[in-house]
Enzyme design. Structure first.
Site, PDB file in Angstrom:
ATOM      1  N   LYS A  54      56.923  53.822  -1.000  1.00  9.64           N
ATOM      2  CA  LYS A  54      57.070  54.822   0.083  1.00  9.64           C
ATOM      3  C   LYS A  54      57.845  56.140  -0.268  1.00  9.64           C
ATOM      4  O   LYS A  54      57.264  57.082  -0.171  1.00  9.64           O
ATOM      5  CB  LYS A  54      57.783  54.162   1.187  1.00  9.64           C
ATOM      6  CG  LYS A  54      56.824  53.169   1.831  1.00  9.64           C
ATOM      7  CD  LYS A  54      57.601  52.227   3.042  1.00  9.64           C
ATOM      8  CE  LYS A  54      56.640  51.214   3.426  1.00  9.64           C
ATOM      9  NZ  LYS A  54      57.325  50.067   4.280  1.00  9.64           N
ATOM     10  N   GLN A  98      62.949  48.516   6.797  1.00  9.23           N
ATOM     11  CA  GLN A  98      62.040  47.646   6.212  1.00  9.23           C
ATOM     12  C   GLN A  98      62.367  46.005   6.529  1.00  9.23           C
ATOM     13  O   GLN A  98      63.461  45.713   6.554  1.00  9.23           O
ATOM     14  CB  GLN A  98      62.290  48.106   4.650  1.00  9.23           C
ATOM     15  CG  GLN A  98      61.366  47.186   3.753  1.00  9.23           C
ATOM     16  CD  GLN A  98      59.867  47.656   3.640  1.00  9.23           C
ATOM     17  OE1 GLN A  98      59.709  48.859   4.004  1.00  9.23           O
ATOM     18  NE2 GLN A  98      59.082  46.781   3.859  1.00  9.23           N
ATOM     19  N   ASP A 121      57.338  53.934  12.371  1.00  5.10           N
ATOM     20  CA  ASP A 121      56.695  52.650  12.304  1.00  5.10           C
ATOM     21  C   ASP A 121      55.988  52.096  13.419  1.00  5.10           C
ATOM     22  O   ASP A 121      55.097  51.259  13.319  1.00  5.10           O
ATOM     23  CB  ASP A 121      57.611  51.324  11.757  1.00  5.10           C
ATOM     24  CG  ASP A 121      57.725  51.011  10.426  1.00  5.10           C
ATOM     25  OD1 ASP A 121      56.493  51.399   9.897  1.00  5.10           O
ATOM     26  OD2 ASP A 121      58.655  50.487   9.679  1.00  5.10           O
TER      27      ASP A 121
END
Ligand code: NAP
Length: 290
Positions: A54, A98, A121
């Site tokens: 990422k 994460q 997200d």
């Protein structure tokens, strides 16, 4: 003839589009460049690989990123404090935590503590609920990546029967919402299946489109699908082959290849689309962040 849905190529094209948009709407207007925050807890190998890719993708696109790497032993309170800092930092446009987190951390509490305006997200209930209601919001990256891939390859999903295998919050459930929504692309007739569905092949054999996200290597075989179906393989399974680690999907690719009309490879299918959609969401957050 079977067509490969190449996620690498498409993600590259979308990356160029994002970079161009950054240049036109941000750099040329002398605005601050978009900034993604990443909170990583612990040293899970897969999580570290995902986070590194990422960060790399951010660099290539022209998006700034800041990683906060915390030890696996930190308390939930410390993690909440880091999230609060991200929420309050006006220079962070969007951020992700994460997953997975340590067993001692309440994942729901963590997701709820993220400011929905920075939730790139798309896991916060405010964003998820808006998506389910057909309102504008941040959509989870994998589901957005799949729907974008179908759209850009001009695959009409309206009126088609889509069978989703897996109902997780990050893949199966959001993609079932986007496939069936009353919008373009959407209007597909969706069947959602999971580990308690008996006789899954009775559904997959009827499917025009199969989206599989379960984490079981080579689960989908040729005898489970109808000729000409479209297969989206979300699964990423790290297996040993001749003493080498390789990635394979939830679909027995070579076994089904001749029978399908379109298929995503693993690696190089949904994965790169997921990564680039996170950046698309970050740019969206940056453009809204005045
Ligand atoms: P997850 O949270 O573990 O969910 C797995 C889902 O599969 C559950 O809904 C489970 O059903 C269902 N399932 C398990 N065994 C099954 C079976 N035998 N038959 C039918 N359904 C079954 O997993 P996830 O996070 O969605 O990830 C799934 C896979 O996608 C993993 O390989 C992951 O690495 C990969 N992934 C890839 C990307 C990408 O960008 N390519 C992104 C995210 C995830 P129950 O609900 O009944 O337990």
């Amino acid at each position: 003839m079977t067509k490969l849905l190449d996620g690498n190529q498409l993600a590259l094209k979308i990356r160029e589009e994002i970079s161009k948009e950054i240049e036109e709407k941000i750099i040329n207007k002398k605005r601050r460049i978009p900034h993604l925050g990443i909170i990583l807890m612990g040293n899970n190998d897969s999580s570290i690989t995902y986070v590194n890719s990422k960060i790399k993708e951010c660099k290539k696109t022209g998006i700034k990123s800041t990683l906060i790497h915390l030890s696996s032993s930190i308390s939930e309170n410390i993690l909440l404090k880091e999230i609060k800092k991200m929420n309050l930092n006006p220079l962070i446009d969007g951020f992700i935590v994460q997953l997975p987190l340590g067993k001692h951390i309440n994942q729901e509490k963590i997701i709820l503590s993220i400011d929905p305006k920075k939730d790139v997200d798309g896991f916060h209930p405010e964003n998820f609920g808006k998506m389910a209601l057909g309102m504008k919001s941040f959509f989870p990256a994998t589901a957005l990546g799949i729907i974008t891939m179908l759209e850009r390859n001009k695959i009409d999903i309206s009126g088609k029967h889509s069978v989703i295998i897996g109902r997780s919050r990050i893949v199966g459930t959001p993609i079932s919402i986007l496939m069936s929504r009353k919008a373009y692309p959407g209007n597909s007739t969706v069947t959602i299946t999971h580990s308690k569905t008996p006789n899954i092949e009775s559904f997959t054999k009827q499917a025009d489109i199969i989206i599989v996200a379960i984490g079981i290597p080579k689960f989908i075989k040729s005898n489970m699908i109808k000729k000409g179906s479209i297969i989206i393989d979300v699964g990423i399974n790290n297996i040993k082959n001749n003493n080498k680690n390789i990635l394979i999907g939830d679909v027995d690719f070579h076994n089904v290849y001749e029978k399908v009309s379109y298929i995503t490879p693993v690696p190089g299918g949904v994965g790169p689309m997921t990564r680039i959609m996170l950046l698309k969401n970050t740019l969206k957050a940056a453009l809204k962040n005045k």
